[in-house]
Write a protein that holds these residues in place. Structure first.
Motif, PDB file in Angstrom:
ATOM      1  N   ALA A 339       0.813  -1.216   0.000  1.00 43.19           N
ATOM      2  CA  ALA A 339       0.000   0.000   0.000  1.00 43.19           C
ATOM      3  C   ALA A 339       0.845   1.264   0.000  1.00 43.19           C
ATOM      4  N   ASP A 340       2.120   1.150   0.425  1.00 41.91           N
ATOM      5  CA  ASP A 340       3.028   2.298   0.402  1.00 41.91           C
ATOM      6  C   ASP A 340       3.876   2.330  -0.857  1.00 41.91           C
ATOM      7  N   LEU A 341       3.591   1.406  -1.771  1.00 46.52           N
ATOM      8  CA  LEU A 341       4.315   1.305  -3.031  1.00 46.52           C
ATOM      9  C   LEU A 341       5.808   1.103  -2.830  1.00 46.52           C
ATOM     10  N   SER A 342       6.191   0.530  -1.694  1.00 49.05           N
ATOM     11  CA  SER A 342       7.605   0.227  -1.472  1.00 49.05           C
ATOM     12  C   SER A 342       7.888  -1.260  -1.540  1.00 49.05           C
ATOM     13  N   GLY A 343       6.823  -2.047  -1.693  1.00 49.71           N
ATOM     14  CA  GLY A 343       7.013  -3.490  -1.761  1.00 49.71           C
ATOM     15  C   GLY A 343       7.336  -3.989  -3.143  1.00 49.71           C
ATOM     16  N   SER A 344       7.403  -3.108  -4.144  1.00 44.27           N
ATOM     17  CA  SER A 344       7.694  -3.539  -5.496  1.00 44.27           C
ATOM     18  C   SER A 344       9.166  -3.877  -5.690  1.00 44.27           C
ATOM     19  N   LYS A 345      10.032  -3.416  -4.770  1.00 44.23           N
ATOM     20  CA  LYS A 345      11.446  -3.730  -4.853  1.00 44.23           C
ATOM     21  C   LYS A 345      11.757  -4.862  -3.891  1.00 44.23           C
ATOM     22  N   GLU A 346      12.525  -5.814  -4.398  1.00 42.65           N
ATOM     23  CA  GLU A 346      12.819  -6.989  -3.581  1.00 42.65           C
ATOM     24  C   GLU A 346      13.570  -6.614  -2.316  1.00 42.65           C
ATOM     25  N   SER A 347      14.412  -5.562  -2.375  1.00 46.75           N
ATOM     26  CA  SER A 347      15.191  -5.169  -1.207  1.00 46.75           C
ATOM     27  C   SER A 347      14.322  -4.590  -0.106  1.00 46.75           C
ATOM     28  N   ASP A 348      13.082  -4.190  -0.427  1.00 50.58           N
ATOM     29  CA  ASP A 348      12.189  -3.593   0.553  1.00 50.58           C
ATOM     30  C   ASP A 348      11.116  -4.566   1.030  1.00 50.58           C
ATOM     31  N   SER A 349      11.151  -5.791   0.587  1.00 46.58           N
ATOM     32  CA  SER A 349      10.121  -6.756   0.945  1.00 46.58           C
ATOM     33  C   SER A 349      10.230  -7.109   2.428  1.00 46.58           C
ATOM     34  N   LYS A 350       9.123  -6.894   3.148  1.00 47.47           N
ATOM     35  CA  LYS A 350       9.118  -7.171   4.579  1.00 47.47           C
ATOM     36  C   LYS A 350       7.689  -7.115   5.085  1.00 47.47           C
ATOM     37  N   LEU A 351       7.488  -7.677   6.252  1.00 50.94           N
ATOM     38  CA  LEU A 351       6.240  -7.534   6.995  1.00 50.94           C
ATOM     39  C   LEU A 351       6.454  -6.519   8.108  1.00 50.94           C
ATOM     40  N   CYS A 352       5.484  -5.638   8.287  1.00 49.41           N
ATOM     41  CA  CYS A 352       5.525  -4.684   9.386  1.00 49.41           C
ATOM     42  C   CYS A 352       4.533  -5.136  10.456  1.00 49.41           C
ATOM     43  N   VAL A 353       5.028  -5.384  11.645  1.00 50.80           N
ATOM     44  CA  VAL A 353       4.189  -5.781  12.779  1.00 50.80           C
ATOM     45  C   VAL A 353       4.010  -4.556  13.660  1.00 50.80           C
ATOM     46  N   LYS A 354       2.789  -4.035  13.706  1.00 46.02           N
ATOM     47  CA  LYS A 354       2.495  -2.826  14.474  1.00 46.02           C
ATOM     48  C   LYS A 354       1.724  -3.200  15.734  1.00 46.02           C
ATOM     49  N   ILE A 355       2.310  -2.887  16.867  1.00 49.67           N
ATOM     50  CA  ILE A 355       1.694  -3.178  18.164  1.00 49.67           C
ATOM     51  C   ILE A 355       1.115  -1.876  18.698  1.00 49.67           C
ATOM     52  N   GLY A 356      -0.193  -1.837  18.851  1.00 52.79           N
ATOM     53  CA  GLY A 356      -0.873  -0.612  19.243  1.00 52.79           C
ATOM     54  C   GLY A 356      -0.659  -0.251  20.701  1.00 52.79           C
ATOM     55  N   THR A 357      -1.020   0.970  21.025  1.00 53.51           N
ATOM     56  CA  THR A 357      -0.915   1.453  22.396  1.00 53.51           C
ATOM     57  C   THR A 357      -2.145   1.025  23.199  1.00 53.51           C
ATOM     58  N   PRO A 358      -2.011   0.854  24.507  1.00 52.07           N
ATOM     59  CA  PRO A 358      -3.198   0.557  25.337  1.00 52.07           C
ATOM     60  C   PRO A 358      -4.194   1.706  25.294  1.00 52.07           C
ATOM     61  N   VAL A 359      -5.449   1.398  25.521  1.00 54.13           N
ATOM     62  CA  VAL A 359      -6.501   2.406  25.505  1.00 54.13           C
ATOM     63  C   VAL A 359      -6.543   3.115  26.852  1.00 54.13           C
ATOM     64  N   ASP A 360      -6.260   4.425  26.859  1.00 59.10           N
ATOM     65  CA  ASP A 360      -6.303   5.195  28.105  1.00 59.10           C
ATOM     66  C   ASP A 360      -7.735   5.435  28.551  1.00 59.10           C
ATOM     67  N   SER A 361      -8.583   5.813  27.621  1.00 62.09           N
ATOM     68  CA  SER A 361      -9.988   6.054  27.916  1.00 62.09           C
ATOM     69  C   SER A 361     -10.784   5.866  26.640  1.00 62.09           C
ATOM     70  N   VAL A 362     -12.070   5.599  26.793  1.00 61.36           N
ATOM     71  CA  VAL A 362     -12.915   5.387  25.620  1.00 61.36           C
ATOM     72  C   VAL A 362     -13.042   6.664  24.799  1.00 61.36           C
ATOM     73  N   PHE A 363     -12.919   7.811  25.446  1.00 66.63           N
ATOM     74  CA  PHE A 363     -13.062   9.067  24.720  1.00 66.63           C
ATOM     75  C   PHE A 363     -11.842   9.350  23.842  1.00 66.63           C
ATOM     76  N   SER A 364     -10.653   9.031  24.345  1.00 65.62           N
ATOM     77  CA  SER A 364      -9.464   9.188  23.506  1.00 65.62           C
ATOM     78  C   SER A 364      -9.483   8.176  22.361  1.00 65.62           C
ATOM     79  N   PHE A 365      -9.976   6.975  22.646  1.00 66.81           N
ATOM     80  CA  PHE A 365     -10.118   5.969  21.586  1.00 66.81           C
ATOM     81  C   PHE A 365     -11.110   6.439  20.521  1.00 66.81           C
ATOM     82  N   LEU A 366     -12.213   7.045  20.953  1.00 63.44           N
ATOM     83  CA  LEU A 366     -13.207   7.563  20.011  1.00 63.44           C
ATOM     84  C   LEU A 366     -12.597   8.648  19.135  1.00 63.44           C
TER      85      LEU A 366
END
Length: 436
Positions: A339-366
């Protein structure tokens, strides 16, 4: 002059009616102008496509065959109309033999391609990201290993890959939507292709599952797990709020506690490796099929083949070394770089594992959720940590929900799959996609 004065007095004395009339006229003018711009845009693309269709075909030559897999239920059942209005004319005018197959159930496109005797010259996906995933999975599951390039039309509700490839503006107007559809259809005509990465997702055996699926699922975009995914999946329940249904879903479902607020799991991963003595397989030793060339290719010199790298002499001490993480976050996302158009090059092939932040409050999550909807960044979660990987083992802590809890689901390219232990493997440059 007297007329102008009477008119001004009439507007002043009936300002509500005048305001309504002015708004209606302004909307009508804007709507008519947009329709005119769309008509002119389509005329341009159809004229360009007809130049390819005007080429005389010899008696021994055949027309290029294009298989369109159309999901009529995509984008709240407006997919078919958009395809017929803005994509199909371009394909026909270019001289293709177009065969349209409408899917009628989940998994139809995958099964159809698995069982198809002979593949066409190209496959065009008229649907969202979920339909693209089905098509890719069907191709990769074929027993004969046959492949063909794929065209992706942004006619679904979620079109992460197609929008990254063919949308040149963040403008959300109908004109820009049509431009992206026409670009995608014309890309199939022009024939320019790029290799894209895939995620191969396999369910691992465990004590809960009675039967483990034998065949993997392939995805071009992401695997998404968490409360944001769960609530977003409920948006169609609020159809009566129109274009605000995404926002309404979060407002009405924040406080029920039925969603995955804590993605507790053990994540084991290996770092990306672009080839070394441990993992590289010399696929270049296998005979390669000459790609199909269009008529104008005779005037273009062939590119010189690059010399291969001797990976038997490349040393990577971290290759295949596992690293472990204990995850307890509100969101977990695994995604390719397509989706970032960087996976078309073999040298950039990778998986990105994104670990989200804990939810402080429902209002900040909203607030964060509404911001992501507004910017159309559904997989760009507030991130506490990001790691790059080639292979990921995702082992959820809880596989069976407690009594009263709802089932937990992953979203794989925006299609729901039950939460289970999975192995996600990057397959670099595994599928050819038409680009613009």
């Amino acid at each position: 002059m007297a007329f102008v004065i009477r008119f001004a007095k009439g507007v002043r004395n009936h300002w509500k009616k005048s305001t309504f009339l002015a708004s209606a006229v302004a909307y009508g003018v804007s709507y008519s102008h947009e329709k005119y711009e769309i008509k002119q845009l389509m005329r341009h693309y159809c004229t360009e496509a007809s130049k390819y269709g005007d080429i005389v075909v010899g008696k021994t030559q055949r027309l290029q065959k294009v298989l369109v897999l159309l999901n009529p239920a995509a984008n709240r059942k407006s997919c078919e109309e958009d395809f017929h209005d803005y994509c199909e004319p371009i394909l026909h005018l270019a001289g293709f033999e177009v065969d349209i197959v409408k899917t009628d159930s989940e998994g139809h496109a995958r099964r159809y391609l698995e069982e198809l005797a002979t593949l066409p010259d190209a496959i065009v996906v008229a649907g969202g990201d979920g339909t693209v995933s089905e098509v890719v999975s069907g191709l990769k599951r074929r027993g004969d290993g046959a492949e063909c390039p794929i065209g992706v039309l942004p006619v679904g509700r979620t079109n992460g890959l197609a929008m990254a490839l063919f949308r040149s503006s963040e403008d959300t107007s109908k004109l820009e939507d049509v431009r992206a559809m026409a670009n995608a259809a014309y890309a199939v005509v022009a024939g320019k292709k790029e290799k894209m990465d895939l995620m191969k997702i396999e369910v691992l055996p465990n004590e809960i599952d009675e039967k483990v699926p034998e065949k993997p699922v392939y995805a071009v975009g992401s695997l998404h797990w968490g409360a944001f995914r769960d609530i977003l999946a409920l948006r169609d329940k609020y159809w009566y709020t129109g274009s605000l249904r995404d926002y309404t879903a979060f407002l009405f479902n924040l406080f029920d506690g039925k969603h995955t607020w804590n993605c507790k799991a053990k994540v084991t991963y290996t770092e990306p490796c672009q080839g070394c003595s441990k993992c590289y397989q010399e696929h270049q030793q296998q005979p390669k099929q000459e790609p199909t060339r269009r008529w104008w290719s005779v005037f273009i010199p062939k590119a010189k083949t690059a010399q291969g790298v001797d990976y038997s002499k490349v040393v990577n001490a971290k290759c295949s070394v596992p690293f472990e993480l204990e995850v307890d976050a509100a969101e977990l996302v695994l995604q390719t770089t397509n989706a970032d158009l960087s996976g078309s090059k073999e040298s950039d092939s990778k998986l990105c594992v994104k670990i989200g932040t804990p939810v402080d409050s429902v209002f900040s999550f909203l607030s964060d959720s509404w911001s992501r909807i507004w910017n159309r960044k559904f997989v760009h979660c507030p991130t506490e940590k990001t790691v790059e990987a080639r292979t990921v083992y995702l082992i959820p802590e809880k596989l069976k929900p407690d009594e009263g809890d709802s089932e937990a689901y992953y979203s794989i390219d925006n299609e729901a799959y039950e939460v289970r232990p999975v192995r996600v493997t990057l397959v670099p440059r595994a599928v050819e996609v038409f680009t613009f």
